[in-house]
Design a protein around this motif. Structure first.
Motif, mmCIF file in Angstrom:
data_model
loop_
_atom_site.group_PDB
_atom_site.id
_atom_site.type_symbol
_atom_site.label_atom_id
_atom_site.label_comp_id
_atom_site.label_asym_id
_atom_site.label_seq_id
_atom_site.Cartn_x
_atom_site.Cartn_y
_atom_site.Cartn_z
ATOM 1 N N HIS A 25 1.285 -7.758 0.438
ATOM 2 C CA HIS A 25 -0.151 -7.862 0.718
ATOM 3 C C HIS A 25 -0.882 -7.050 -0.337
ATOM 4 N N ASP B 239 4.021 -3.185 5.709
ATOM 5 C CA ASP B 239 3.151 -2.352 6.560
ATOM 6 C C ASP B 239 2.975 -2.906 7.970
ATOM 7 N N HIS C 227 -1.924 -7.260 10.002
ATOM 8 C CA HIS C 227 -2.412 -6.096 9.236
ATOM 9 C C HIS C 227 -3.508 -6.581 8.278
ATOM 10 N N HIS D 206 -2.953 -4.480 -0.551
ATOM 11 C CA HIS D 206 -3.366 -3.072 -0.495
ATOM 12 C C HIS D 206 -2.868 -2.296 -1.717
ATOM 13 N N HIS E 64 0.790 -1.399 -2.511
ATOM 14 C CA HIS E 64 1.747 -2.506 -2.539
ATOM 15 C C HIS E 64 1.542 -3.386 -3.773
HETATM 16 FE FE LIG Z 1 -1.222 -2.078 3.941
#
Ligand SMILES: [Fe+2]
Length: 271
Positions: free
Chosen positions: A63, A174, A155, A65, A68
């Motif tokens: 994802h 996550d 998430h 973020h 990551h």
């Molecule tokens: Fe995350």
């Protein structure tokens, strides 16, 4: 479950673990940590494993973020490593709301840096990934056909988990986080309804080794790890959490997904 054809290495990244899957002839990176972690990965591959960066055939972004996607951007630029992610990953930080969220997420990552007593390094990265290999639910990983992506939204709207069926290795990124030795829900849970479905789906998989970005490696996890977390979703209340969720609610993709979910409910169940 058969013998493992690979070794999973866990690197202590800036604010999270980074997992590298080493085969005799190739390496797979499961998320690349923050921007500053690209150097850590390169050093580990070339100095510790004494392998060429050309052996890194694929990096997967679960994802968008900062902890990551950030490191992968730099790895790709420096070493031309192909990147795979959910086909819809770039919708997360799209538009004005996405741009605001991108900045806020980097600011929130700074708070994590302080909390885990890490050092201050660059976290900034581009908010658009343009994956070389867009993945869907069930896609085999290019060059690593024994691994498949499982769409586990909740998430964010585009999270994927990575599963190696014959050895029972599951990387959940996550989908859960470890706080003071307890597994709990990440911040944010953008779409609670989808998060619950994702956890229930993963609980049905035979898993021998669970890999968690903020939690490390868990051997022989009980399916209850996933189902117990479902209760944590509803238990999250209070002004502090509501405020945090406000700070995490800018992507237009969240509203679009919630509208689509509401439209699919029977008329009597719609809010
Ligand atoms: Fe995350």
């Amino acid at each position: 479950m058969g013998p493992s054809p690979f070794i999973v290495h866990e690197l202590t990244g800036h604010i999270q673990s980074i997992f590298l899957v080493e085969y005799p002839d190739r390496i797979l990176v499961l998320d690349g940590g923050c921007h500053c972690d690209a150097v850590l990965i390169t050093r580990f591959v070339t100095r510790t494993l004494r392998r060429s960066m050309d052996d890194v055939r694929l990096a997967v972004v679960t994802h968008m973020h900062p902890d990551h996607a950030g490191g992968i951007m730099l790895l790709r630029r420096r070493h031309h490593i192909p990147v795979a992610s959910h086909a819809a990953a770039d919708s997360w930080y799209a538009g004005v709301g996405g741009a605001i969220q991108h900045v806020l997420d980097i600011v929130m990552a700074w708070f994590v840096v302080i909390r885990v007593k890490s050092s201050f390094r660059r976290l900034w990265y581009r908010r658009r990934l343009a994956p070389d290999h867009p993945l869907e639910d069930g896609s085999a990983l290019p060059g690593f056909p024994d691994w498949r992506a499982i769409a586990v939204p909740g998430h964010t709207t585009h999270d994927i988990a990575l599963y190696h069926e014959s050895t029972g290795v599951l990387y959940v990124a996550d989908l859960m986080v470890q706080v003071k030795s307890t597994l709990t829900m990440p911040i944010p849970v953008s779409i609670p309804e989808l998060m619950e479905r994702s956890l229930v789906r993963l609980a049905a998989l035979p898993v021998r080794t669970l890999l968690v970005a903020h939690g490390g490696r868990i051997e022989h996890p009980s399916p209850k790890i996933f189902t117990d977390l479902v209760d944590h979703i509803a238990a999250r209340t209070g002004i502090r959490y509501a405020l945090l969720m406000l700070l995490c609610g800018f992507p237009a993709e969240i509203r679009r997904t919630k509208r689509a979910l509401a439209a699919r409910r029977p008329p009597g169940e719609r809010a």
